[in-house]
Scaffold this active site. Structure first.
Site, PDB file in Angstrom:
ATOM      1  N   CYS A 116      -8.575  46.311 -10.608  1.00  8.90           N
ATOM      2  CA  CYS A 116      -9.403  47.184 -11.435  1.00  8.90           C
ATOM      3  C   CYS A 116      -8.851  47.279 -12.857  1.00  8.90           C
ATOM      4  CB  CYS A 116      -9.531  48.548 -10.757  1.00  8.90           C
ATOM      5  SG  CYS A 116     -10.941  49.519 -11.293  1.00  8.90           S
ATOM      6  N   HIS A 117      -8.324  48.438 -13.271  1.00  9.02           N
ATOM      7  CA  HIS A 117      -7.729  48.601 -14.597  1.00  9.02           C
ATOM      8  C   HIS A 117      -6.244  48.212 -14.607  1.00  9.02           C
ATOM      9  CE1 HIS A 117     -11.365  51.035 -15.145  1.00  9.02           C
ATOM     10  NE2 HIS A 117     -11.157  50.933 -16.445  1.00  9.02           N
TER      11      HIS A 117
END
Length: 193
Positions: A116-117
């Site tokens: 994800c991030h």
């Protein structure tokens, strides 16, 4: 993964996270690692506990920190897991010791999994240049500007770095993470690039 030499059993895995991590992106991979026999250690910026999130606004659970970045080095572990969440990697990438730890994992050829991030911290450590990666879509420009080739795929593996886009990708992410962590040293792949 039952073949000798192709297992994560006994491997030491650092999970680098701080307040604001996406809870399922820590708990899902950690559970897969623990069930496969790995020894997981939550490493953070401060002692005590860290706050998980369920999405951007809902508080999740708190998790005890096993060690701080000041107490560890990449030499203490066989692999690194970077959960996502927006606040978590944003805080990690502004901490020089956390960034240096990530870079040390990469430079020593140890496998890294970021979801994800999570790849934001890889950008700050300057280790994505020349790698094919994926992430949460909003990171694609940052990753490209740092020299990565960004693709929109469930899971991408390049030279021992496993990346995925979001919580829905966790089953595929876990499978590739376990494979790469079992493989171990990726120094030769990284030197050949």
């Amino acid at each position: 993964m039952t073949q000798q030499g192709n297992s994560v059993s006994g491997k030491r895995v650092a999970i680098l996270a701080t307040d604001g991590f996406e809870q399922v992106e820590l708990t899902g991979p950690k559970e897969a690692l623990d069930q496969a026999g790995a020894q997981t250690t939550i490493v953070s910026l401060k002692p005590g506990s860290i706050q998980g999130m369920n999405g951007d606004t809902e508080l999740g659970d708190t998790f005890p920190v096993d060690q701080t970045v000041e107490q560890v080095s990449a030499n203490d572990f066989d692999a690194l897991l970077l959960p996502g969440g927006v606040a978590n990697p944003d805080k990690l990438r502004t901490n020089k010791q956390a960034v240096a730890l990530v870079k040390a994992f990469y430079d020593s050829g140890k496998p890294i999994a970021a979801i994800c991030h999570g790849p934001w911290t890889l950008v700050e450590a300057d280790v994505v240049r020349g790698l094919q990666v994926t992430s949460w879509p909003s990171l694609q420009t940052d990753l490209r500007n740092a020299g990565a080739s960004w693709v929109d795929e469930t899971v991408v593996t390049d030279r021992g770095v496993v990346t995925s886009r979001n919580p829905q990708d966790i089953p595929n992410f876990n499978r590739k993470m376990l494979e790469e962590f079992a493989e171990g040293d990726h120094s030769q792949k990284r030197q050949q690039s």
